[in-house]
Write an enzyme that holds these catalytic residues in place. Structure first.
Site, PDB file in Angstrom:
ATOM      1  N   GLU A 183       0.792  -1.224   0.000  1.00 37.66           N
ATOM      2  CA  GLU A 183       0.000   0.000   0.000  1.00 37.66           C
ATOM      3  C   GLU A 183       0.831   1.285   0.000  1.00 37.66           C
ATOM      4  O   GLU A 183       0.426   2.286  -0.576  1.00 37.66           O
ATOM      5  CB  GLU A 183      -0.943   0.017   1.223  1.00 37.66           C
ATOM      6  CG  GLU A 183      -2.084  -0.967   1.149  1.00 37.66           C
ATOM      7  CD  GLU A 183      -3.077  -0.644   0.038  1.00 37.66           C
ATOM      8  OE1 GLU A 183      -3.372   0.547  -0.173  1.00 37.66           O
ATOM      9  OE2 GLU A 183      -3.539  -1.579  -0.633  1.00 37.66           O
ATOM     10  N   SER A 467     -58.057 -17.415  34.354  1.00 35.57           N
ATOM     11  CA  SER A 467     -57.755 -18.200  35.563  1.00 35.57           C
ATOM     12  C   SER A 467     -56.318 -18.053  36.041  1.00 35.57           C
ATOM     13  O   SER A 467     -56.011 -18.462  37.173  1.00 35.57           O
ATOM     14  CB  SER A 467     -58.070 -19.679  35.314  1.00 35.57           C
ATOM     15  OG  SER A 467     -59.465 -19.873  35.165  1.00 35.57           O
TER      16      SER A 467
END
Length: 573
Positions: A183, A467
């Site tokens: 690079e 319930s």
């Protein structure tokens, strides 16, 4: 005539001087502004770290029944890959069908209370039953083991940048030198821009008739990534050059290089962007940086140029060609020997399946986000890199989603009249799967289709508890006894289960048992076990509505509870 020419020349010279001086002043001011921007980035917060949400672990133990297709799917989603010759590195597995043996080289994973180092294990099966597990390194028998949690999703602001910061000293020197070789080979010889590289790139591009080589330095790349984006304009390029010069003047080569290694974009995993060399090593090789081979090091360096084009997930052939170019450069620069070069060329890059992170439990995650928002700000959740471990079982989640959709379809087919508004009127429902021993929520489905409706019917819809409310009545009875007479209730207290009418506030209410079936004198325990309405309401009348309501509030009920007899049977929302 001469006077007028002299005057005009004088005026022009004056304007020219002012223009030059003004340009210099503006240039100095502009560079100063850029210096402040660069300094703020280098010396302040450089990155945001999204929070990550994980599922529960997948527990395996001796005697457990496992469905092979579910286990293979789990391994696939965790990024494990099949190996024909046996698992030799982390993230590999092999199934020997004839011997009914499964060998897995487990991944490393950092848990909240410990760091787990992956080891090879062998699981012996008899049919679908786990009969024995052992550590292949030590031969030690294992009675249980865990596959690591799955990453479900992230909490991020606009863009999900996945990275883990590393110090320059923690990055292998071979990787650093390989990146510089490919690079910016003159990185330590320039001051932000490299005229030699620019001339070399210009000549290469001129000969090819297109852009085949760039002349940007590593510092320029960092400035572009930090501040400028990918637009190709002269103005942006000038700004990039000036910022690179500023950065090189203010900061050391080591600081610039360390920032570059953490900032660089190296691939994509669905919504996740892979940034920095540490994250890339994990993403592509399931390894830490010190464990990379020479071939893997070369590929990682080569990916910087075009990570998605050269990704081994996309094309093993393209990745191999790019890696070999970098290996050639490493050999040319004498970073590796001829023997190392030839050995690295023989490393096989396999085409792999990319398992993207997809939020497979959107209702669950929405509920979790609501809970998190009560204790953490949006800024903390999207920038501080929290790791959030949940009780979510993704396999149960998928089963629950399918069960809800299939169940609703059967109802619609069996009872068409339920779709009151025609074919487009689909029934809705919700499922919450809770582990009773701990109260952990293992799965949550808030509706039939999250894409069509994000309304979560588990916690946003209001419904009668029915319930399920009765235990509050029985607990209040055991705690307080009767309001009148001081009667105490025990599990064997006799309760009358016969029809009766409760008169209150000038009104009358008659509770009825299921199928109008009554049992007469029953024990307190039997009344609860059989969920007998009449007996329950008689107990409630003796205890008092307000005391029952108080118990419900103390145990976490937040909804308003009207002091009505029907509350006892859950007839409220």
């Amino acid at each position: 005539m001469k006077k007028s020419r002299f005057r005009a020349l004088k005026i022009f010279s004056t304007f020219l001087v002012f223009f030059i001086v003004g340009g210099v002043i503006f240039g100095v001011w502009y560079v100063k502004q850029l210096e402040e921007v660069v300094s703020a980035k280098f010396e302040g917060r450089k990155w945001q770290f999204p929070s990550k949400i994980y599922s529960d672990t997948y527990l395996l133990y001796a005697g457990m029944n496992v469905r092979s297709e579910e286990l293979w799917e789990k391994l696939r989603r965790l990024g494990y890959r099949e190996s024909r010759n046996g698992p030799s590195s982390k993230g590999e597995y092999r199934f020997l069908k004839k011997e009914s043996l499964l060998e897995i080289y487990l991944h490393d994973f950092v848990y909240p209370l410990e760091t787990f180092k992956g080891t090879p294990v062998r699981i012996s099966l008899q049919g679908t039953t786990v009969t024995r597990m052992e550590n292949l390194d030590s031969g030690e028998e294992l009675f249980s083991l865990e596959l690591e949690p799955e990453l479900v999703t992230g909490l991020y602001d606009r863009i999900w940048e996945e990275r883990r910061l590393v110090n320059l000293s923690d990055v292998p020197s071979l990787l650093v030198r390989a990146i510089l070789a490919i690079e910016d080979e003159r990185f330590y010889n320039h001051r932000g821009i490299d005229p030699v590289a620019i001339l070399r790139a210009s000549w290469a591009n001129l000969r090819s008739g297109g852009v085949v080589q760039g002349g940007s330095t590593l510092t320029q790349q960092l400035m572009k990534n930090f501040f400028l984006g990918d637009e190709r304009t002269l103005q942006r390029k000038i700004k990039e050059v000036l910022m690179a010069l500023v950065a090189e003047r203010k900061y050391s080569k080591e600081e610039i290089l360390e920032n570059y290694l953490n900032e660089i974009y190296l691939g994509q995993k669905g919504a996740q962007g892979i940034f920095g060399v540490w994250e890339a090593a994990q993403f592509y090789f399931f390894k830490g940086l010190p464990e990379l081979t020479i071939g893997e090091t070369a590929l990682l360096a080569g990916l910087i140029k075009a990570p998605n084009r050269y990704s081994p997930y996309r094309s093993a052939e393209a990745a191999t060609k790019r890696r070999n170019i970098v290996l050639g450069k490493m050999l040319e620069e004498r970073l590796i020997t001829r023997g190392q070069y030839e050995a690295a060329l023989r490393e096989v890059i396999q085409q792999r399946e990319l398992v993207k992170v997809a939020n497979d439990a959107p209702f669950y995650i929405d509920f979790l986000k609501r809970e998190l928002a009560e204790n953490y700000s949006h800024e903390v959740l999207t920038a501080e890199g929290l790791r959030i471990f949940t009780s979510l079982d993704l396999q149960l989640q998928r089963i629950a989603e399918k069960a809800l959709v299939d169940g609703l379809k059967r109802l619609e087919e069996s009872y068409p009249y339920l779709r009151k508004r025609g074919e487009e009127d689909h029934l809705e429902g919700a499922i919450a799967v809770i582990k009773p021993q701990t109260g952990e929520i293992k799965a949550m489905v808030g509706g039939r289709d999250y894409q069509k409706s994000q309304f979560n019917r588990v916690f946003q819809a209001r419904r009668q508890p029915g319930s399920t409310f009765k235990p509050f009545t029985y607990l209040a009875a055991l705690m307080y006894g009767s309001e009148e007479g001081g009667k105490k209730f025990t599990p064997v207290t006799s309760v009358d289960d016969s029809p009766f009418t409760w008169s209150y506030e000038g009104q009358e209410w008659t509770p009825r048992n299921y199928k109008e079936e009554y049992f007469g004198a029953v024990t307190f325990r039997t009344a609860l076990e059989k969920s007998l309405n009449s007996a329950t309401v008689r107990i409630a009348k003796e205890v008092g509505i307000n005391k029952i309501r108080d118990v419900a509030y103390r145990l976490g009920i937040e909804s308003a509870l009207p002091a009505l007899p029907s509350m006892v049977l859950g007839g409220i929302e």
